[in-house]
Design a protein around this motif. Structure first.
Motif, PDB file in Angstrom:
ATOM      1  N   THR A 103       0.849  -1.199   0.000  1.00  0.00           N
ATOM      2  CA  THR A 103       0.000   0.000   0.000  1.00  0.00           C
ATOM      3  C   THR A 103       0.883   1.245   0.000  1.00  0.00           C
ATOM      4  O   THR A 103       2.034   1.219   0.456  1.00  0.00           O
ATOM      5  CB  THR A 103      -0.907   0.048   1.248  1.00  0.00           C
ATOM      6  N   MET A 124      -3.408   3.641   1.096  1.00  0.00           N
ATOM      7  CA  MET A 124      -4.225   3.355  -0.074  1.00  0.00           C
ATOM      8  C   MET A 124      -3.522   2.318  -0.943  1.00  0.00           C
ATOM      9  O   MET A 124      -2.309   2.414  -1.173  1.00  0.00           O
ATOM     10  CB  MET A 124      -4.479   4.623  -0.904  1.00  0.00           C
ATOM     11  N   SER A 125      -4.281   1.339  -1.397  1.00  0.00           N
ATOM     12  CA  SER A 125      -3.721   0.344  -2.299  1.00  0.00           C
ATOM     13  C   SER A 125      -3.676   0.908  -3.714  1.00  0.00           C
ATOM     14  O   SER A 125      -4.410   1.863  -4.033  1.00  0.00           O
ATOM     15  CB  SER A 125      -4.562  -0.924  -2.277  1.00  0.00           C
ATOM     16  N   GLU A 128      -7.141   1.086  -5.093  1.00  0.00           N
ATOM     17  CA  GLU A 128      -7.961   2.196  -4.598  1.00  0.00           C
ATOM     18  C   GLU A 128      -7.589   3.509  -5.287  1.00  0.00           C
ATOM     19  O   GLU A 128      -8.462   4.338  -5.587  1.00  0.00           O
ATOM     20  CB  GLU A 128      -7.803   2.318  -3.086  1.00  0.00           C
ATOM     21  N   LYS A 132     -10.045   5.963  -7.751  1.00  0.00           N
ATOM     22  CA  LYS A 132     -10.200   7.420  -7.637  1.00  0.00           C
ATOM     23  C   LYS A 132      -9.947   8.118  -8.980  1.00  0.00           C
ATOM     24  O   LYS A 132     -10.655   9.074  -9.344  1.00  0.00           O
ATOM     25  CB  LYS A 132      -9.232   7.972  -6.579  1.00  0.00           C
ATOM     26  N   ALA A 173     -11.540  -2.016 -11.317  1.00  0.00           N
ATOM     27  CA  ALA A 173     -11.455  -0.650 -10.792  1.00  0.00           C
ATOM     28  C   ALA A 173     -12.404   0.279 -11.544  1.00  0.00           C
ATOM     29  O   ALA A 173     -13.079   1.122 -10.938  1.00  0.00           O
ATOM     30  CB  ALA A 173     -10.017  -0.136 -10.889  1.00  0.00           C
ATOM     31  N   LYS A 176     -15.945  -0.491 -10.458  1.00  0.00           N
ATOM     32  CA  LYS A 176     -16.213   0.003  -9.103  1.00  0.00           C
ATOM     33  C   LYS A 176     -16.408   1.510  -9.097  1.00  0.00           C
ATOM     34  O   LYS A 176     -17.188   2.047  -8.296  1.00  0.00           O
ATOM     35  CB  LYS A 176     -15.072  -0.380  -8.163  1.00  0.00           C
TER      36      LYS A 176
END
Length: 509
Positions: A103, A124-125, A128, A132, A173, A176
């Protein structure tokens, strides 16, 4: 479901293009700052806010520990994140990276009630961070949707060297973040599609060998494609090589540090903030010199309140980056040599497609053009937008974006080896006619005029060669053939492939 979108997302930049059924060409969407290409950067403010894009990159110089950049390279399985890879990759990111948890560790200082700074940490991975970045693209896409609740349909790109795990993580991603992913295509394929290479050709013999050359922010890679009648077949791929825009920027950084140290006896390498300012100025200088012959390098209060000011010409810039260009061209030459050894039919490269912003550097562009003097160089489109444009074009060919997995009965049957036919014995191949090319799509019907062998013009024996195997067949010559011209007309019907060999039904007409 329209409009549809194409998205390219990489280590340094991301870009989105949209298209409608009535459009003849996709349009790249500009972000809030008016830029058509956004920076793949993320910055945490220490609280609940996360900024992405250009504003994050601008603040990264003064708050590097709160920022993430070049995160795409970390989007791998834990087995792929080896110590050797991480030791190199961690040098390209501003924040800290936890090699155990995999991370990014963002550190920020917040003022407390007693006026003391308290350090806060956010982990944050890479997944993630990518979500964003996709959410920023979703915000741009929603402006073009008639219904705010509509889920935008996209085709997105992945590098040609990406593993299956990386590809699935990118798709996950995007979904999501709020997109509906219809397909994920490789970047070189999208680039060729953007130029429409091979789409207008209807001649079976019109085969073009196309080389894609990408030089992005961190990496470069090359791919060889066979293009026939709009069918793209990737033959070979080499990379990634650790040569890109960052390496060119670093040459400018070294020059600025050495020049400043020589003039003022101060070493900017001792200050992280000074180095961050230098990298920002060097990156801007690099982009300006791609279009202008010179620019002013000015850095306010670089170190101990001293400003840096220097004139940088393109000639001087090109002399600084010559070692990087040389290494890049050597990798390209080695890759092309191996490609042509593996695929002798591609001895002649017909077209070269450039992608990645670094290919816009004039010195590199001229070196590539000199290396392939007989090839058509495709660089009329912006090299950092071309992949998004190609992905958007691909959405025009989607009939059902909810299910783009080919069913068994929809699979494309292709010929694996060349097939030729001639009259006479096995030694008379000099008079052969090409019946099928590698990659031809079945079913197919071909009509040929076969020259009759003069010494055995009365014979009904013909030879078929598929690859290296020769098979003798007997075909009764019809009266409607053209014996006066010593030709016979044959119709070949090829419906399918069995055990990798095409089924060929021949008759004289």
């Amino acid at each position: 479901m329209w409009p549809r979108f194409g998205i390219k997302i990489g280590n340094s930049t991301f870009c989105i293009a949209h298209v409608k059924p009535s459009d003849t060409w996709p349009n790249v969407i500009a972000n809030k700052q008016g830029d058509r290409v956004s920076q793949a950067c993320l910055l945490w403010d220490g609280g609940n806010e996360i900024e992405c894009g250009l504003t994050a990159q601008q603040k990264m110089a003064t708050r590097p520990k709160q920022a993430v950049a070049n995160c795409f390279q970390f989007l791998k399985s834990s087995e792929e994140l080896t110590d050797d890879f991480l030791s190199i990759a961690c040098k390209t990111i501003p924040c800290n990276y936890d090699k155990v948890k995999h991370t990014f560790k963002l550190n920020a200082n917040k003022s407390s009630n007693n006026d003391e700074d308290i350090e806060t940490v956010k982990e944050m991975s890479p997944f993630e961070v990518l979500v964003k970045l996709f959410e920023c693209e979703l915000e741009l896409a929603k402006q073009y949707c008639s219904d705010a609740s509509e889920t935008p349909v996209i085709v997105l790109s992945v590098p040609s060297y990406s593993s299956t795990r990386t590809r699935s993580l990118v798709v996950e991603a995007a979904e999501k973040a709020g997109f509906q992913v219809a397909q994920a295509v490789e970047e070189p394929t999208a680039a060729i599609l953007a130029y429409g290479i091979g789409e207008e050709s209807c001649n079976d013999d019109d085969t073009r060998y196309t080389l894609t050359i990408k030089c992005g922010g961190l990496f470069s890679h090359f791919a060889l494609y066979e293009v026939r009648r709009g069918l793209y077949t990737k033959l070979d791929c080499f990379g990634p090589f650790a040569i890109g825009g960052e390496q060119i920027t670093e040459e400018l950084v070294k020059f600025i540090c050495e020049d400043f140290q020589r003039k003022y006896k101060l070493d900017p390498n001792e200050s992280r903030r000074s180095l961050a300012k230098i990298r920002t100025a060097a990156a801007n200088c690099k982009h300006i010199l791609t279009t202008l012959p010179s620019t002013q390098l000015y850095i306010d209060s670089l170190m101990d309140g001293i400003d840096f000011n220097a004139q940088m010409s393109r000639a001087r810039f090109e002399s600084l980056i010559q070692p990087v260009i040389t290494n890049f061209m050597q990798n390209l030459a080695d890759a092309v040599q191996k490609m042509q050894q593996n695929f002798p039919q591609a001895k002649k490269i017909d077209a070269v497609v450039l992608l990645g912003a670094t290919t816009q550097v004039p010195k590199l562009l001229s070196a590539i053009s000199a290396r392939f003097p007989d090839a058509e160089i495709h660089n009329s489109l912006a090299a950092d937008e071309i992949v998004a444009v190609g992905c958007a074009r691909q959405t025009l060919f989607l009939q059902n974006p909810d299910n783009q997995i080919l069913e068994a009965f929809e699979e494309c049957l292709c010929v694996a080896e060349e097939v030729v036919i001639w009259h006479g014995n096995s030694k008379d191949e000099i008079n052969s006619q090409k019946l099928l090319n590698p990659g031809d799509i079945l079913p197919k019907t071909v009509i040929l005029n076969i020259k009759l062998k003069e010494s055995c013009s009365d014979s009904d024996v013909f030879q078929l060669r598929a690859g290296t195997q020769i098979k003798e067949v007997n075909i009764e010559k019809a009266a409607s053939s053209i014996p006066e011209e010593e030709f016979v007309r044959l119709e070949a019907e090829i419906p399918k492939v069995i055990n990798n060999s095409p089924v060929i039904r021949l008759r004289c007409i």
